[in-house]
Motif scaffolding. Sequence first.
Motif, PDB file in Angstrom:
ATOM      1  N   UNK A 122       5.052   8.362 -15.401  1.00  0.00           N
ATOM      2  CA  UNK A 122       4.063   7.492 -14.766  1.00  0.00           C
ATOM      3  C   UNK A 122       4.339   7.264 -13.286  1.00  0.00           C
ATOM      4  N   UNK A 123       5.536   7.665 -12.815  1.00  0.00           N
ATOM      5  CA  UNK A 123       5.894   7.488 -11.406  1.00  0.00           C
ATOM      6  C   UNK A 123       6.850   6.341 -11.151  1.00  0.00           C
ATOM      7  N   UNK A 124       7.333   5.677 -12.217  1.00  0.00           N
ATOM      8  CA  UNK A 124       8.191   4.505 -12.007  1.00  0.00           C
ATOM      9  C   UNK A 124       9.528   4.862 -11.371  1.00  0.00           C
ATOM     10  N   UNK A 125      10.094   6.007 -11.711  1.00  0.00           N
ATOM     11  CA  UNK A 125      11.410   6.367 -11.174  1.00  0.00           C
ATOM     12  C   UNK A 125      11.317   6.770  -9.703  1.00  0.00           C
ATOM     13  N   UNK A 126      10.254   7.471  -9.340  1.00  0.00           N
ATOM     14  CA  UNK A 126      10.031   7.793  -7.931  1.00  0.00           C
ATOM     15  C   UNK A 126       9.772   6.522  -7.129  1.00  0.00           C
ATOM     16  N   UNK A 141       0.710   2.822 -14.703  1.00  0.00           N
ATOM     17  CA  UNK A 141       0.103   3.852 -15.534  1.00  0.00           C
ATOM     18  C   UNK A 141      -0.653   4.828 -14.644  1.00  0.00           C
ATOM     19  N   UNK A 142      -0.300   6.103 -14.809  1.00  0.00           N
ATOM     20  CA  UNK A 142      -0.936   7.170 -14.028  1.00  0.00           C
ATOM     21  C   UNK A 142      -0.902   6.905 -12.531  1.00  0.00           C
ATOM     22  N   UNK A 143       0.249   6.412 -12.058  1.00  0.00           N
ATOM     23  CA  UNK A 143       0.451   6.291 -10.628  1.00  0.00           C
ATOM     24  C   UNK A 143      -0.101   5.027  -9.984  1.00  0.00           C
ATOM     25  N   UNK A 144      -0.595   4.093 -10.765  1.00  0.00           N
ATOM     26  CA  UNK A 144      -1.091   2.835 -10.200  1.00  0.00           C
ATOM     27  C   UNK A 144      -0.563   1.663 -11.029  1.00  0.00           C
ATOM     28  N   UNK A 145      -0.437   0.492 -10.380  1.00  0.00           N
ATOM     29  CA  UNK A 145      -0.083  -0.732 -11.098  1.00  0.00           C
ATOM     30  C   UNK A 145      -1.361  -1.231 -11.761  1.00  0.00           C
ATOM     31  N   UNK A 146      -1.428  -1.089 -13.082  1.00  0.00           N
ATOM     32  CA  UNK A 146      -2.674  -1.372 -13.800  1.00  0.00           C
ATOM     33  C   UNK A 146      -2.758  -2.792 -14.343  1.00  0.00           C
ATOM     34  N   UNK A 147      -1.593  -3.409 -14.643  1.00  0.00           N
ATOM     35  CA  UNK A 147      -1.578  -4.752 -15.212  1.00  0.00           C
ATOM     36  C   UNK A 147      -0.316  -5.481 -14.771  1.00  0.00           C
ATOM     37  N   UNK A 148      -0.391  -6.801 -14.835  1.00  0.00           N
ATOM     38  CA  UNK A 148       0.787  -7.619 -14.571  1.00  0.00           C
ATOM     39  C   UNK A 148       0.817  -8.778 -15.556  1.00  0.00           C
ATOM     40  N   UNK A 172       0.813  -1.235   0.000  1.00  0.00           N
ATOM     41  CA  UNK A 172       0.000   0.000   0.000  1.00  0.00           C
ATOM     42  C   UNK A 172       0.840   1.276   0.000  1.00  0.00           C
ATOM     43  N   UNK A 173       1.835   1.322  -0.853  1.00  0.00           N
ATOM     44  CA  UNK A 173       2.685   2.516  -0.927  1.00  0.00           C
ATOM     45  C   UNK A 173       1.931   3.680  -1.551  1.00  0.00           C
ATOM     46  N   UNK A 174       2.131   4.853  -0.975  1.00  0.00           N
ATOM     47  CA  UNK A 174       1.488   6.062  -1.501  1.00  0.00           C
ATOM     48  C   UNK A 174       2.454   7.236  -1.403  1.00  0.00           C
ATOM     49  N   UNK A 175       2.661   7.935  -2.517  1.00  0.00           N
ATOM     50  CA  UNK A 175       3.449   9.157  -2.560  1.00  0.00           C
ATOM     51  C   UNK A 175       2.576  10.216  -3.217  1.00  0.00           C
ATOM     52  N   UNK A 176       2.149  11.242  -2.487  1.00  0.00           N
ATOM     53  CA  UNK A 176       1.171  12.204  -3.003  1.00  0.00           C
ATOM     54  C   UNK A 176       1.527  12.763  -4.373  1.00  0.00           C
ATOM     55  N   UNK A 177       0.530  12.802  -5.245  1.00  0.00           N
ATOM     56  CA  UNK A 177       0.628  13.351  -6.600  1.00  0.00           C
ATOM     57  C   UNK A 177       1.544  12.529  -7.525  1.00  0.00           C
ATOM     58  N   UNK A 178       2.013  11.362  -7.060  1.00  0.00           N
ATOM     59  CA  UNK A 178       2.890  10.527  -7.889  1.00  0.00           C
ATOM     60  C   UNK A 178       2.289   9.142  -8.089  1.00  0.00           C
ATOM     61  N   UNK A 179       2.054   8.405  -7.000  1.00  0.00           N
ATOM     62  CA  UNK A 179       1.418   7.091  -7.108  1.00  0.00           C
ATOM     63  C   UNK A 179       0.671   6.770  -5.820  1.00  0.00           C
ATOM     64  N   UNK A 180      -0.202   5.763  -5.877  1.00  0.00           N
ATOM     65  CA  UNK A 180      -0.990   5.391  -4.705  1.00  0.00           C
ATOM     66  C   UNK A 180      -1.314   3.898  -4.735  1.00  0.00           C
ATOM     67  N   UNK A 181      -1.435   3.328  -3.547  1.00  0.00           N
ATOM     68  CA  UNK A 181      -1.847   1.932  -3.355  1.00  0.00           C
ATOM     69  C   UNK A 181      -1.039   0.957  -4.209  1.00  0.00           C
ATOM     70  N   UNK A 182       0.276   1.108  -4.173  1.00  0.00           N
ATOM     71  CA  UNK A 182       1.148   0.216  -4.936  1.00  0.00           C
ATOM     72  C   UNK A 182       1.527  -0.978  -4.068  1.00  0.00           C
ATOM     73  N   UNK A 183       1.261  -2.178  -4.580  1.00  0.00           N
ATOM     74  CA  UNK A 183       1.608  -3.410  -3.882  1.00  0.00           C
ATOM     75  C   UNK A 183       2.513  -4.245  -4.783  1.00  0.00           C
ATOM     76  N   UNK A 184       3.660  -4.659  -4.239  1.00  0.00           N
ATOM     77  CA  UNK A 184       4.636  -5.417  -5.032  1.00  0.00           C
ATOM     78  C   UNK A 184       5.122  -6.608  -4.214  1.00  0.00           C
ATOM     79  N   UNK A 185       5.205  -7.749  -4.870  1.00  0.00           N
ATOM     80  CA  UNK A 185       5.733  -8.973  -4.260  1.00  0.00           C
ATOM     81  C   UNK A 185       6.883  -9.476  -5.123  1.00  0.00           C
TER      82      UNK A 185
END
Length: 420
Positions: A281-285, A395-402, A253-266
């Motif tokens: 898209x926020x990948x570098x941040x 895409x646009x700050x969220x993990x949209x597909x895997x 549930x990572x969130x960085x304001x105005x960059x990305x939100x609710x990112x979950x990675x395993x």
Amino acid sequence: MDKQELLSLWNFSFVEKKQKKYGGFDLSVLSREILGIFCGECGIPGFDGIFKNKNVKMNGKAFINGEQADIKKLYDFAGFANDSDMIIDELSVAENVFLGRIRQHERFARVNTVSLFNQSRRALSEVGLSHISPDFAAKSLTVGEKKLLEIAKILSDGKKVIFLKDFFVSLNLDERYRVVKVLRKFTVRGGSVVLFSNDLDELKCFCDRIVFFDDRGPQRIYNSDEFCNISTSQNRIKKATPNECEVTFRAINLCLPYVFSNVNIRLCKGEILGILGLKNSGIHELSEVLCGALMPERGRLTVKGRRIKSIREAHKRKLVYVKHGWEYDDIMDILTCSGAQIFVMDTVLEGLSVEQSTRIENVMRDICSRGGAIIYVSQYTNRLIRICDRIAVMRRGVISNEFCASDGYSKPQIDKAVLT
């Protein structure tokens, strides 16, 4: 209009650095086409010399527009560019366009800047860079703009055939399609492009014909309607099989304001996970957050169940960050000597030569085979397809597909997920 034979090479061979003779093959280039040359992981031995050094000794017969010509005339008829940056940052855009041909604009032993700038504007307009002023500093251009400038330099010299080797390696998805659009426009006017690559998916996407090559020459030719029959298995690196039961790293549930939100990675042991997205898209941040260099507003990171809150704690847990811009030797030192087991790598292979990239990829596979794990962040689809077990699209700050390699995926499928 019918395609005609624009360039034909008979029994073509070359000798580089007074060593082994390569070639002895025939090659035909038709007008109005992009011809792909698939040369495998090792490329065509010695062929780099043709792109880098005009003193390479070439033998054989050349036919240009159906008429026999001196084989050395190939450089007058065709332009060459490769993955290396051929643009000189210290010069202006106009000076780069006419590099080596500046005397064409001299008058009374002085450069006629009016003529130079006018012709430069026409050349820039041809490749979609009309918004850039000829007196603009070349060092301020993006990587994609520099590649287009290289093509403008070739076109301004009146070349009819363009040879490109690994030209798209350092370009992201948007930049690649901009370049291909320019190349297509060139072929519509009767020119031809010969694209050398060891990325089969890239060739299938951009080319009208594909020739399978090795050091003996062309082995088979495929037309566009036969591309579906080409196996891509030979173009992919053999990947490690991730241990699905042992999760070595989690981001929750990572969130960085105005960059990305609710990112979950395993991330599993023995796995290379790719994170793909466009530049903004926020990948570098996200890569900085994953290694503890940048703290999120919300969420947590764990290595083997233990939480990390800073880059110092990440280092103690044997997690290391490798970022874009590092030199090849520094990257190799970190990968081989740091003792780390988890690596977060942010576009570190882009800008390196094909040989250097291949060596680093081999080290990455070795790390995973010994129980390590890697997150590789990139804007470049082809690279991730080659080296990753899974690809997460941001895409646009969220993990949209895997996408998982074991389930099978294609480049157009992933590109669609990135753009839509």
